[in-house]
Design an enzyme around this catalytic site. Structure first.
Site: not given
Length: 362
Positions: A47, A130, A148
């Site tokens: 990520e 996020y 996202d």
């Protein structure tokens, strides 16, 4: 008279998407196979790498990082310079510094175990809203709203949200929250991101293959390709600099490390002037060199060509000047053999400088 069309419930939409995901899920090196538990280290690493970067660009970096540092403790024990060098080319280099700091914090303070709650995850370096939601959902199965750019595009089209980004972000997140299920939250998060990456693409969306095609208000209105709307961005300014390619007696080249904070912080570079709006004259650049790098060598000649690079907020144009050395490097400088340049943590813009210099200076 036909009955009015009823919109599917959020639960029904989630089930449709999860059914599609079970058939069409992408195979990615950080993604757990069906029935397997996700590895929080892999989820976190992927990520962070995927921020502002494509999946295709990340995959080889991910493999190299895992081969070199199989666990978060291995990464924490590595010198930060090695981590920066391994990151070179991925861009947004503050991510690499934060990655190393986060690995050390998780290892030193938490015994190598990532927290599983969003609030605790957000306390770690480099983890924002996020990334915290993605780790909580994908690695630990908690219900978390993961949004996202792909998810924003899908929500804007599914609900025909015409308000432009970035102003529409809160509404799109609220809509995403309504659809996020309590069960299989990690699979759902990956499913909606896969949908945006593969079918609901920015251009020419493949609506005929989409599990939400019959419920998509944007498609029914014929405006899916126009969404999400965006507020026009201001034009990026152009900055200019002059780079000093200084050649040593053994044909090595002078490099220096940038300050740890700021743009390209902690990375290696070929010494240069500051970057400004006006172009640099060679004599002015030599006289103004902040580390006296330009005064180590001479006489100078400008190389043909121009290095161009684009950062998030500006374009950059660099002229390259070269000369033979006649002094000692500054405190932050080092002489690097030409065949070891690839071992240095050079960002993409400096790799372009190296390419131009090697093709024009010899």
């Amino acid at each position: 008279m036909s009955a009015p069309r009823r919109s599917p419930t959020p639960r029904a939409l989630a089930q449709l998407l999860l059914g599609w995901y079970d058939r069409e899920r992408r195979r990615l090196p950080w993604r757990a196979a069906p029935g397997e538990a996700a590895d929080p280290y892999r989820v976190w690493l992927s990520e962070v790498m995927l921020q502002q970067t494509t999946v295709a660009a990340v995959i080889p970096y991910f493999h190299r990082f895992l081969e070199r540092w199989p666990t978060v403790a291995d990464l924490a024990a590595a010198p930060v310079e090695e981590v920066m060098q391994a990151w070179a080319g991925l861009g947004y280099y503050a991510r690499a510094r934060n990655l190393h700091q986060c690995a050390r914090m998780v290892t030193d303070w938490r015994g190598g175990l990532f927290p599983d709650e969003e609030e605790a995850l957000r306390q770690l370096p480099g983890i924002g809203d996020y990334t915290a939601a993605a780790i909580a959902a994908i690695a630990f199965g908690h219900r978390a709203v993961v949004v996202d750019g792909n998810v924003e595009r899908v929500m804007a089209r599914l609900f025909a949200v015409t308000e432009p980004l970035p102003g529409a972000k809160p509404r799109l997140k609220a809509l995403a929250a309504k659809l996020t299920p309590a069960k299989r939250a990690g699979d759902y998060a990956q499913a909606v991101m896969d949908l945006g990456a593969t079918l609901c693409s920015p251009r020419n969306p493949a609506c005929g293959l989409c599990p939400w095609r019959d419920a998509c208000a944007g498609r029914l209105a014929g405006i899916e390709a126009e969404l999400p709307a965006r507020t026009p961005k201001a034009e990026r300014p152009t900055r200019r600099g002059l780079v000093f390619w200084i050649i040593g007696d053994d044909d090595s080249v002078l490099l220096r490390r940038r300050p740890p904070q700021g743009l390209l912080g902690g990375m290696m570079e070929v010494p240069s002037t500051e970057w400004r709006a006006e172009a640099w004259e060679l004599a002015e650049a030599v006289a103004d060199s902040p580390l006296a790098a330009a005064k180590l060598a001479g006489p100078w000649r400008l190389l043909p060509g121009l290095v161009r690079h684009t950062f998030t907020h500006f374009h950059l144009e660099l002229t390259v000047a070269t000369a033979r050395a006649r002094g000692q490097p500054p405190a932050r400088g080092l002489w690097c053999p030409l065949d070891r340049l690839s071992d240095q943590a050079l960002p993409s813009v400096m790799r372009k400088v190296v390419h131009l210099a090697l093709s024009k200076a010899y």
